[in-house]
Design a protein around this motif. Structure first.
Motif, PDB file in Angstrom:
ATOM      1  N   GLY A  16     -64.529   7.447 -18.336  1.00 49.74           N
ATOM      2  CA  GLY A  16     -63.438   8.161 -17.686  1.00 49.74           C
ATOM      3  C   GLY A  16     -63.563   8.129 -16.174  1.00 49.74           C
ATOM      4  O   GLY A  16     -64.576   7.700 -15.620  1.00 49.74           O
ATOM      5  N   PHE A  22     -63.476  11.424 -20.438  1.00 51.31           N
ATOM      6  CA  PHE A  22     -62.783  11.420 -21.716  1.00 51.31           C
ATOM      7  C   PHE A  22     -63.541  12.264 -22.736  1.00 51.31           C
ATOM      8  O   PHE A  22     -64.770  12.215 -22.818  1.00 51.31           O
ATOM      9  CB  PHE A  22     -62.627  10.000 -22.247  1.00 51.31           C
ATOM     10  N   ASP A 179     -53.732   6.994 -22.302  1.00 47.76           N
ATOM     11  CA  ASP A 179     -54.670   7.966 -21.739  1.00 47.76           C
ATOM     12  C   ASP A 179     -53.991   8.880 -20.740  1.00 47.76           C
ATOM     13  O   ASP A 179     -52.847   8.667 -20.327  1.00 47.76           O
ATOM     14  CB  ASP A 179     -55.910   7.286 -21.140  1.00 47.76           C
TER      15      ASP A 179
END
Length: 216
Positions: A16, A22, A179
């Motif tokens: 991430g 994440f 995402d």
């Protein structure tokens, strides 16, 4: 129900974008929709936010992809894109990458990147283009499509063609990605009261010839 046989609830190659990371608890399916969240996090190490992502286990080369989605209503990036990073090639196609508050909600960010290709390891190429959305993308669902073939790449919003690019480089099989990220250098940090926020995806439809898919 989330199909773990077809999707990762994380990105196998990336933790991430700091200050976010994440987290699988930010991925859920409810009411027939995929929901990717972003929230404050006090126990995420160097990160202060946790965000959701899903990555397809299969790869795709060419076809038409369409989703119905509503962006998160916050200064965060809700994104639908395709990418793969292999030893000899690394390319990416962004169907959209969009913030949910003004001024970011006023334009759809599309892009196509080339970071590495065989025999051209230092190639760093980007083709960015902003297109006007039909209405506030954080308040209503819209259809976002991508036609990708050997000759060209074309972007669609609500069935209307908004951009077309000659396909000189994007012939690598790619994973499909959804995402939500904190883009500190671009959108700043979400304001107090904006979080938690959710990127909603109602459906993904993919049309492609059988020979266009390959196992990851």
């Amino acid at each position: 129900m989330f199909d773990d046989t077809k999707w990762h609830r994380f990105n196998p190659h990336w933790e991430g974008r700091i200050p976010g990371v994440f987290a699988e608890d930010q991925v859920s399916v409810a009411g027939g929709q995929l929901n990717l969240g972003v929230a404050n996090c006090e126990d995420c190490g160097d990160a202060t936010y946790k965000t959701g992502t899903v990555v397809s286990r299969m790869r795709l080369r060419y076809g038409y992809l369409e989703i119905s989605a509503r962006m998160a209503a916050a200064a965060v990036s809700s994104a639908f894109w395709l990418y793969a990073e292999d030893d000899d090639q690394w390319t990416e196609i962004d169907v959209f990458e969009n913030g949910g508050v003004r001024p970011f909600v006023d334009a759809v960010n599309t892009n196509a990147h080339v970071f590495k290709l065989p025999l051209v390891p230092k190639l760093d190429l980007s083709h960015q283009m902003l297109v006007a959305p039909p209405s506030d993308m954080s308040k209503t669902f819209h259809r976002y499509g991508l036609l990708w073939n050997h000759d060209h790449i074309e972007w669609f919003i609500d069935g209307r063609s908004v951009r077309r690019l000659s396909n000189r480089y994007w012939h690598q099989s790619l994973n499909i990605v959804f995402d939500i990220e904190i883009m500190k250098d671009w959108m700043g940090i979400p304001a107090d009261g904006e979080l938690p926020a959710t990127f909603h995806v109602d459906y993904l439809r993919v049309w492609s010839p059988p020979e266009s898919t390959a196992n990851q």
